[in-house]
Motif scaffolding. Structure first.
Motif: not given
Length: 74
Positions: A23-26, A30-40, A44-47, A51-60
């Protein structure tokens, strides 16, 4: 008898860890999907570190290859 109880506890703990870990992994995916996915898995989205690992460090100034608008909507 002790081994039977230990085996039952081990199986129950493994199933619980598998469920909540999944559930944490999904939730991170899901949090990285557009508009937060289906919300199921929205609890588990906050913190979510996954998700932070997948987003990585992107420049502004990152615009996905220089594309800043959708030419089909203009």
């Amino acid at each position: 008898m002790k081994y039977m109880i230990a085996a039952v506890v081990l199986v129950a703990a493994s199933l619980a860890a598998f469920h909540y870990g999944g559930c944490y992994l999904l939730g991170g995916i899901e949090a990285g999907m557009p508009n937060g996915g289906a919300g199921k898995f929205k609890e588990y989205h906050k913190d979510n570190l996954f998700t932070e690992y997948l987003q990585g460090d992107k420049p502004d100034d990152f615009h996905g290859g220089g594309v800043t608008s959708n030419p089909f909507t203009e």
